[in-house]
Write an enzyme that holds these catalytic residues in place. Structure first.
Site, PDB file in Angstrom:
ATOM      1  N   GLN A  57       4.830  -2.867 -11.693  1.00 50.40           N
ATOM      2  CA  GLN A  57       4.749  -1.745 -10.765  1.00 50.40           C
ATOM      3  C   GLN A  57       3.919  -0.607 -11.363  1.00 50.40           C
ATOM      4  O   GLN A  57       4.157  -0.170 -12.487  1.00 50.40           O
ATOM      5  CB  GLN A  57       6.148  -1.238 -10.411  1.00 50.40           C
ATOM      6  CG  GLN A  57       6.165  -0.100  -9.406  1.00 50.40           C
ATOM      7  CD  GLN A  57       5.664  -0.515  -8.037  1.00 50.40           C
ATOM      8  OE1 GLN A  57       5.963  -1.615  -7.562  1.00 50.40           O
ATOM      9  NE2 GLN A  57       4.930   0.356  -7.387  1.00 50.40           N
TER      10      GLN A  57
ATOM     11  N   ASP B 197       0.010  -9.901  -7.464  1.00 55.69           N
ATOM     12  CA  ASP B 197      -0.672  -8.693  -7.010  1.00 55.69           C
ATOM     13  C   ASP B 197      -2.182  -8.897  -6.950  1.00 55.69           C
ATOM     14  O   ASP B 197      -2.903  -8.055  -6.427  1.00 55.69           O
ATOM     15  CB  ASP B 197      -0.353  -7.518  -7.933  1.00 55.69           C
ATOM     16  CG  ASP B 197       0.445  -6.432  -7.240  1.00 55.69           C
ATOM     17  OD1 ASP B 197       0.660  -6.531  -6.014  1.00 55.69           O
ATOM     18  OD2 ASP B 197       0.848  -5.466  -7.911  1.00 55.69           O
TER      19      ASP B 197
ATOM     20  N   LYS C 208      10.941  -4.129  -2.338  1.00 55.57           N
ATOM     21  CA  LYS C 208      10.446  -5.480  -2.623  1.00 55.57           C
ATOM     22  C   LYS C 208      11.601  -6.402  -3.000  1.00 55.57           C
ATOM     23  O   LYS C 208      11.660  -7.555  -2.543  1.00 55.57           O
ATOM     24  CB  LYS C 208       9.413  -5.421  -3.744  1.00 55.57           C
ATOM     25  CG  LYS C 208       8.130  -4.694  -3.356  1.00 55.57           C
ATOM     26  CD  LYS C 208       7.268  -4.352  -4.571  1.00 55.57           C
ATOM     27  CE  LYS C 208       6.086  -3.507  -4.160  1.00 55.57           C
ATOM     28  NZ  LYS C 208       5.275  -3.042  -5.307  1.00 55.57           N
TER      29      LYS C 208
END
Length: 283
Positions: free
Chosen positions: A96, A119, A52
Site C-alpha cells: 500500500q 498492482d 480491499k
C-alpha cells in the site's frame, strides 16, 4: 444528452464474475490469497486497505494481510515482501502506497515477483505492458478500459488524451490505450495550452490530483470523459473534472463517486484470481 458511466454496476459485475471463478475453480484450501502490506497507520491508507480486505473475504479469497510498524527499516519491509514472495499460499502482493518518508517505494515494489504483482507496478510489469505482452496490469487503468468497453466506446482510431503521467495511472493508461490502437497524447504540468491539447480528444482521461482542473473549455463536444481524481471536500467527494459543467456537453462522463473508484478494487480482485490461476498452471 450526457450518459453517466456506471462504475458501481460494472464493478459489481466483475466481483460477481470473480466470485463465480473462485467457487468453480478453487476449494477453500486453495482459494487465491491476497497479501496487503500496510506500513504504518496513515488514515487514508488504512481505510483503503480495510476496504480491499473486506472485498477479499466477501469473494471467498484468503486475507493474508501484513501490518508493518512505521518504524520498520527498508530491509525489514523487504524481508516481509520476500517471505510473501516465497509463500505458495500468497497469490498476490500489494504494497500500500504511500510509504512513510525515507523509504524507497520503487525498490520495495520491484521485490514483488511479476506473477504476484497484482498492482502491476513493478519495472518488469511495466516493461511487459509497454510491449503488450503477458502480465498483470495496473488496476485503475485496467478499470478505465473495462468501463470504456462496457460503454462500447470505440478506441481503435480514436484520439485519446491522458492528463497526468504518474506511474500509477497516467503512464500505464496511455500505454493501454495505445495497445488498443488509439492515437494517444499524454499531457502533464509541463504541457503548454492544456485546453488546446484536450479539446482534440475523443476520449479524455484525467488523473492529475488537481481538483476541478478540467471544464467545458477543455472538452470537445461529444467526447467521453473519464475522471480518475478523487478529493474529499466539505460538500463531499469531487474529482479532477467539473462534471456538473459538462452535462449536456460531453457524450459520456464518469461520476465522482461511483465512476472509476469502484473499478480499482474490482480489478485488483480479478488480478489476484489471474495470478492464482497462473501459479497453478505453471507449478
Amino acid at each position: 444528452m450526457t450518459r453517466w458511466i456506471d462504475g458501481t454496476g460494472a464493478a459489481r459485475r466483475i466481483r460477481e464474475r470473480v466470485a463465480q471463478e473462485i467457487t468453480t475453480s478453487f476449494t477453500p484450501d486453495t482459494a487465491p490469497g491476497l497479501a496487503t502490506v500496510l506500513v504504518g497507520q496513515d488514515p487514508a491508507s488504512a481505510v483503503y486497505v480495510a476496504s480491499k480486505r473486506r472485498t477479499v473475504r466477501t469473494l471467498g479469497m484468503r486475507d493474508l494481510h501484513r501490518a508493518v510498524p512505521s518504524s520498520a527499516s527498508q530491509q525489514e519491509i523487504a524481508s516481509v515482501i520476500d517471505a510473501l514472495a516465497e509463500d505458495p499460499a500468497v497469490s498476490g502482493i500489494l504494497l500500500q502506497l504511500p510509504l512513510p518518508a525515507g523509504l524507497d517505494a520503487a525498490a520495495l515494489i520491484d521485490r514483488i515477483p511479476m506473477v504476484k504483482d497484482v498492482d502491476g507496478l513493478t519495472t518488469l510489469s511495466a516493461g511487459l505492458l509497454a510491449r503488450d505482452q503477458f502480465g498483470l496490469r495496473p488496476c485503475t487503468p485496467a478499470g478505465v478500459i473495462e468501463l470504456l468497453d462496457s460503454e462500447k466506446v470505440t478506441l481503435a482510431g480514436a484520439n485519446a488524451v491522458v492528463v497526468g503521467r504518474s506511474d500509477l495511472v497516467g503512464r500505464p493508461m496511455g500505454q493501454m490505450l495505445m495497445n488498443r490502437d488509439a492515437t494517444v497524447t499524454v499531457a502533464h504540468k509541463g504541457t503548454a495550452d492544456l485546453a488546446a491539447v484536450t479539446r482534440a480528444a475523443d476520449v479524455l482521461v484525467v488523473a492529475t490530483g488537481v481538483r476541478g482542473l478540467i471544464g467545458p473549455e477543455h472538452v470537445k463536444p461529444g467526447a467521453t470523459v473519464v475522471d480518475v481524481g478523487i478529493h474529499r471536500t466539505p460538500e463531499g467527494l469531487a474529482g479532477d473534472v467539473r462534471a456538473d459543467e459538462l452535462v449536456g456537453h460531453a457524450d459520456r462522463l464518469t461520476p465522482v463517486p461511483g465512476g472509476v473508484g469502484p473499478m480499482t478494487i474490482a480489478m485488483l480482485m480479478a488480478n489476484t484470481v489471474r495470478a492464482a490461476e497462473w501459479a497453478r498452471e505453471f507449478s
